[in-house]
Design an enzyme around this catalytic site. Structure first.
Site, PDB file in Angstrom:
ATOM      1  N   SER A  84      36.698  47.325  31.709  1.00 25.64           N
ATOM      2  CA  SER A  84      36.786  46.408  32.848  1.00 25.64           C
ATOM      3  C   SER A  84      35.520  45.601  33.106  1.00 25.64           C
ATOM      4  O   SER A  84      35.498  44.773  34.020  1.00 25.64           O
ATOM      5  CB  SER A  84      37.162  47.191  34.109  1.00 25.64           C
ATOM      6  OG  SER A  84      36.261  48.246  34.329  1.00 25.64           O
ATOM      7  N   THR A 202      35.695  46.222  38.454  1.00 34.43           N
ATOM      8  CA  THR A 202      34.465  45.432  38.617  1.00 34.43           C
ATOM      9  C   THR A 202      33.324  46.283  39.163  1.00 34.43           C
ATOM     10  O   THR A 202      33.533  47.078  40.083  1.00 34.43           O
ATOM     11  CB  THR A 202      34.753  44.315  39.633  1.00 34.43           C
ATOM     12  OG1 THR A 202      35.737  43.473  39.070  1.00 34.43           O
ATOM     13  CG2 THR A 202      33.510  43.529  39.987  1.00 34.43           C
ATOM     14  N   THR A 220      32.061  41.621  35.773  1.00 33.38           N
ATOM     15  CA  THR A 220      33.430  42.059  35.453  1.00 33.38           C
ATOM     16  C   THR A 220      33.999  41.286  34.271  1.00 33.38           C
ATOM     17  O   THR A 220      33.541  40.177  33.968  1.00 33.38           O
ATOM     18  CB  THR A 220      34.349  41.817  36.679  1.00 33.38           C
ATOM     19  OG1 THR A 220      35.618  42.408  36.442  1.00 33.38           O
ATOM     20  CG2 THR A 220      34.554  40.341  36.977  1.00 33.38           C
ATOM     21  N   ARG A 230      40.861  31.545  33.916  1.00 30.64           N
ATOM     22  CA  ARG A 230      40.906  32.085  35.289  1.00 30.64           C
ATOM     23  C   ARG A 230      39.557  32.713  35.653  1.00 30.64           C
ATOM     24  O   ARG A 230      38.960  33.437  34.877  1.00 30.64           O
ATOM     25  CB  ARG A 230      42.009  33.135  35.382  1.00 30.64           C
ATOM     26  CG  ARG A 230      42.173  33.788  36.765  1.00 30.64           C
ATOM     27  CD  ARG A 230      41.395  35.082  36.883  1.00 30.64           C
ATOM     28  NE  ARG A 230      41.685  35.779  38.140  1.00 30.64           N
ATOM     29  CZ  ARG A 230      40.987  36.824  38.567  1.00 30.64           C
ATOM     30  NH1 ARG A 230      39.974  37.281  37.876  1.00 30.64           N
ATOM     31  NH2 ARG A 230      41.291  37.402  39.706  1.00 30.64           N
ATOM     32  N   VAL A 231      39.096  32.406  36.855  1.00 29.52           N
ATOM     33  CA  VAL A 231      37.861  32.994  37.373  1.00 29.52           C
ATOM     34  C   VAL A 231      38.214  33.720  38.667  1.00 29.52           C
ATOM     35  O   VAL A 231      38.937  33.182  39.507  1.00 29.52           O
ATOM     36  CB  VAL A 231      36.805  31.893  37.638  1.00 29.52           C
ATOM     37  CG1 VAL A 231      35.604  32.447  38.381  1.00 29.52           C
ATOM     38  CG2 VAL A 231      36.370  31.241  36.311  1.00 29.52           C
ATOM     39  N   GLY A 232      37.723  34.919  38.817  1.00 26.51           N
ATOM     40  CA  GLY A 232      38.005  35.699  40.023  1.00 26.51           C
ATOM     41  C   GLY A 232      36.940  35.522  41.080  1.00 26.51           C
ATOM     42  O   GLY A 232      36.162  34.561  41.072  1.00 26.51           O
ATOM     43  N   ASP A 233      36.890  36.472  41.990  1.00 26.12           N
ATOM     44  CA  ASP A 233      35.913  36.426  43.077  1.00 26.12           C
ATOM     45  C   ASP A 233      34.520  36.857  42.642  1.00 26.12           C
ATOM     46  O   ASP A 233      33.522  36.474  43.264  1.00 26.12           O
ATOM     47  CB  ASP A 233      36.356  37.357  44.215  1.00 26.12           C
ATOM     48  CG  ASP A 233      36.466  38.806  43.722  1.00 26.12           C
ATOM     49  OD1 ASP A 233      37.042  39.026  42.638  1.00 26.12           O
ATOM     50  OD2 ASP A 233      35.953  39.706  44.420  1.00 26.12           O
ATOM     51  N   THR A 253      35.755  44.330  45.260  1.00 26.92           N
ATOM     52  CA  THR A 253      36.488  44.630  44.040  1.00 26.92           C
ATOM     53  C   THR A 253      37.980  44.560  44.356  1.00 26.92           C
ATOM     54  O   THR A 253      38.374  44.632  45.519  1.00 26.92           O
ATOM     55  CB  THR A 253      36.092  46.008  43.483  1.00 26.92           C
ATOM     56  OG1 THR A 253      36.771  46.223  42.242  1.00 26.92           O
ATOM     57  CG2 THR A 253      36.409  47.137  44.440  1.00 26.92           C
ATOM     58  N   GLY A 254      38.771  44.407  43.324  1.00 22.67           N
ATOM     59  CA  GLY A 254      40.214  44.294  43.534  1.00 22.67           C
ATOM     60  C   GLY A 254      40.706  42.900  43.169  1.00 22.67           C
ATOM     61  O   GLY A 254      40.043  42.193  42.403  1.00 22.67           O
ATOM     62  N   GLY A 256      40.930  39.416  42.997  1.00 24.06           N
ATOM     63  CA  GLY A 256      39.935  38.427  43.391  1.00 24.06           C
ATOM     64  C   GLY A 256      40.482  37.250  44.170  1.00 24.06           C
ATOM     65  O   GLY A 256      39.798  36.701  45.043  1.00 24.06           O
TER      66      GLY A 256
END
Ligand code: SD4
Length: 341
Positions: A84, A202, A220, A230-233, A253-254, A256
């Protein structure tokens, strides 16, 4: 006077900040005596414990929090068994491992890389973006070229295990993030709760150093089997991480997308500024996520972790399963925060 005492004294009286371009580089800033020489590092999930060891080595020697968090999160980044973060992270739906990371210091300096491929330590590239460029974020191929130009090696980050998992996923190719292990794949039928699999995802890490200054890092491989690009938080300053040296720091975390919608980490720091405890601020954060879409919130995990200026820490999450690791002069311990569901 010993150099350590001089260092601490400087921290109390404060020292002049030097303005270089738009970034501020300086010695320790003015801080409360109560937290002097009381370093602490906290980080998300079970693997935070091993990561904290790397950070603690620096903190216990009187090193700077931002150096400690960079060193700490490099540990899971280099761990191929961990699917991860960094090397060994599960790929996107096209089989490409794309990494997100950011870092922030005690002067609001910050650096971030998004959708970076083939570089084992995105956190150190983010650190260089912060220290050596006039920018905050570099993304995709630009981030990769910047890394190469600064001595990072191109490496294949897709391990045989992660490639196998991706090929297995391709058989159904359904994007269904799994609570507490969003970045991973496991057989829901065989193991309805992720008991057999460690709950790591993350890594977000927050620290206060002996001078009372904060640093934070977040890194992460993002959601497994996401759309390429795709980009997360996690690399979004204010969403996955925020540090305000006057108040505290928070990380997330989780899923995003939900964290970005409420600008989670910044929200939590601002709530602490208003007097919320770290735990109460994190609870308010997850409640905002529920308020927006209660049905969705039941199906996903989001966890927040926060540390305030007094060295108090706390967390809250939507679902059971989130854990965090703490290391300070008194303890090296895992905590299980309260959850809404
Ligand atoms: C992301 N927040 O990319 C990360 C993933 C994560 O638990 O933390 N999963 O959205």
């Amino acid at each position: 006077m010993s150099s350590r005492r001089t260092f601490l004294q400087n921290a109390v009286v404060g020292s002049a900040a030097v303005l270089s371009g738009e970034k501020i580089f300086a010695g320790p800033v003015k801080t409360m005596e109560a937290i002097l020489n009381n370093p602490i590092v906290i980080s998300t999930w079970d693997f935070g414990k091993a990561a904290n060891v790397g950070a603690w080595e620096i903190l216990q020697k009187g090193g700077r929090a931002v150096d400690a968090v960079e060193a700490g999160v490099r540990i899971p980044e280099a761990d191929g068994a961990n699917q991860s973060v960094g090397y060994g992270g599960l790929p996107d739906r096209d089989g490409r491992v794309t990494l997100d990371a950011c870092i922030m210091d005690e002067f609001y300096n910050c650096g971030s890389v998004m959708c970076l491929e083939n570089i084992m330590h995105p956190i150190s590239v983010a650190r260089l973006v912060m220290d050596k460029t006039p920018h905050v974020i570099l993304a995709g191929d630009g981030a990769f070229q910047f890394a190469l130009a600064n001595g990072f090696k191109k490496e294949n980050l897709l391990t045989p295990e992660s490639e196998k998992a991706w090929k297995e996923w391709l058989k159904t190719a359904k994007y269904e993030p799994i609570k507490n292990i969003e970045n991973q794949l496991y057989d829901k039928k065989k193991d309805p709760m992720p008991g057999g699999i460690k709950n790591h995802d993350t890594i977000g890490m927050l620290a206060i150093d002996a001078a009372g200054n904060f640093g934070g890092a977040c890194t992460t491989s993002g959601m497994a089997y996401k759309i390429h690009g795709r980009v997360g938080d996690s690399p979004v300053i204010g969403a996955g991480l925020y540090v305000d040296n006057e108040v505290g720091a928070a990380t997330a975390t989780g899923v995003g997308e939900e964290v970005i919608r409420i600008v989670g980490a910044h929200l939590i720091v601002e709530l602490m500024r208003q007097g919320y405890s770290p735990e109460a601020a994190c609870k308010e954060g997850v409640e905002r996520i529920i308020k927006r879409n209660p049905a969705k919130a039941k199906e996903i995990q989001v966890g927040f972790l926060a540390l305030n200026k007094k060295g108090e820490f706390g967390a809250y999450c939507l679902q059971k399963g989130f854990t965090y690791a703490v290391r300070n002069n008194k303890e090296e311990k895992m905590y299980t925060p309260k959850s809404i569901y």
